[in-house]
Design a protein around this motif. Structure first.
Motif: not given
Length: 304
Positions: A73-77, A104-114, A116-117, A148-151
């Protein structure tokens, strides 16, 4: 993936483009213990392409049983991560409670915003046998109004990503719109990301964007008077009608979109405000980020 250094820029060689190309970037391999990664963005000569601020090509790698990707686990903003695989599987967990295998072929989108870990590991079923991993991981800077939107977490199975044939070339429109089709993947600014597979001798007119770059995953191709080899990135001029021709079978990714202005980058943090990054570093060091359900015991320490 988590970066182990505070400074993201990796060692690259550069070439002068001509005709359609501003700059050619040749990232060097970086050994991460069992597999190699090539970082095409950011570099000392090119920090961003539209909203894209990070571009890693990981693998292809082959792991023996009992080994594989194991990112704690590690953080992003203030950014969004996009993970896209050609081979293999990664198990994504995050502090929102998401648990999602990426295939393969999937798209994984993680929005960190303010804030996320997340962790990126492989399931016991995958690591139990010899397996391969090959893919791209990219980061998008968020517009200042969205930093700063919600993750949030979004997963798009491969079947949901539109495909189109252009002059006989197979194209997937992963984000944004091109060739008359529109991807369902969420964006926060004008964003372009396509994948194209060309057979030797085939040509493709590249879609337009305010800023663009192509990365050649496999093969070689001609862009007007410049020959590009595999594992290089070319920053393209903002003009219509740029056509590429495959010299051998090719797999390319094209990214682009609108410029969002300067961003500060420090470790896994991206922001338009340096003081925001300083606060994120302090929050991680003091344990103020949320935990990842099901992966609470380990974490990556803040680099000096």
């Amino acid at each position: 993936m988590s970066i182990q250094e505070r400074k993201l820029e990796q060692d690259c060689s550069f070439g002068s483009g001509c005709g359609a190309i501003n700059l050619v970037i040749s990232p060097r391999d970086k050994d991460l213990g069992g597999f190699s990664v090539r970082r095409a963005l950011p570099t000392s000569r090119l920090q961003m392409v539209g909203p894209w601020i990070f571009f890693d090509h990981m693998g292809p790698a082959e792991f023996e049983p009992g080994h594989g990707i194991n990112v704690r686990p590690h953080p992003h903003i203030n950014l969004a991560t996009v993970t896209y695989l050609f081979e293999g599987e990664i198990l994504h967990r995050d502090s929102l409670g998401s648990l999602q295998p990426i295939r393969p072929g999937d798209v994984n989108l993680m929005v960190a915003g303010k804030g996320i870990v997340h962790s990126e590991r492989e399931s016991p079923e995958v690591t139990a046998s010899r397996h391969r991993l090959h893919g791209l991981q990219l980061w998008l800077a968020l517009p200042e109004a969205c930093e700063e939107i919600d993750p949030a977490f979004y997963h798009y199975p491969s079947a949901e990503i539109p495909k189109v044939e252009v002059n006989g070339v197979s194209v997937r429109v992963i984000m944004g719109q091109a060739y008359g089709v529109h991807s369902p993947v969420k964006t926060h600014a004008e964003t372009l990301y396509i994948e194209a597979r060309l057979k030797a001798g085939q040509t493709l007119v590249l879609p337009e964007a305010n800023e663009r770059a192509l990365y050649l995953v496999e093969g070689s191709l001609q862009a007007r008077d410049t020959l590009l080899s595999h594992r290089t990135m070319a920053s393209l001029r903002p003009e219509p009608g740029i056509e590429v021709e495959a010299r051998e079978d090719c797999l390319l990714a094209l990214i682009g979109g609108e410029s969002l202005g300067e961003r500060y980058v420090d470790w896994n943090f991206v922001s338009s405000r340096k003081e925001r990054i300083d606060r994120a570093r302090a929050d991680w060091e003091n344990g103020n980020f949320p935990l990842v359900p099901g992966d609470e015991k380990e974490f990556i320490s803040l680099p000096d």
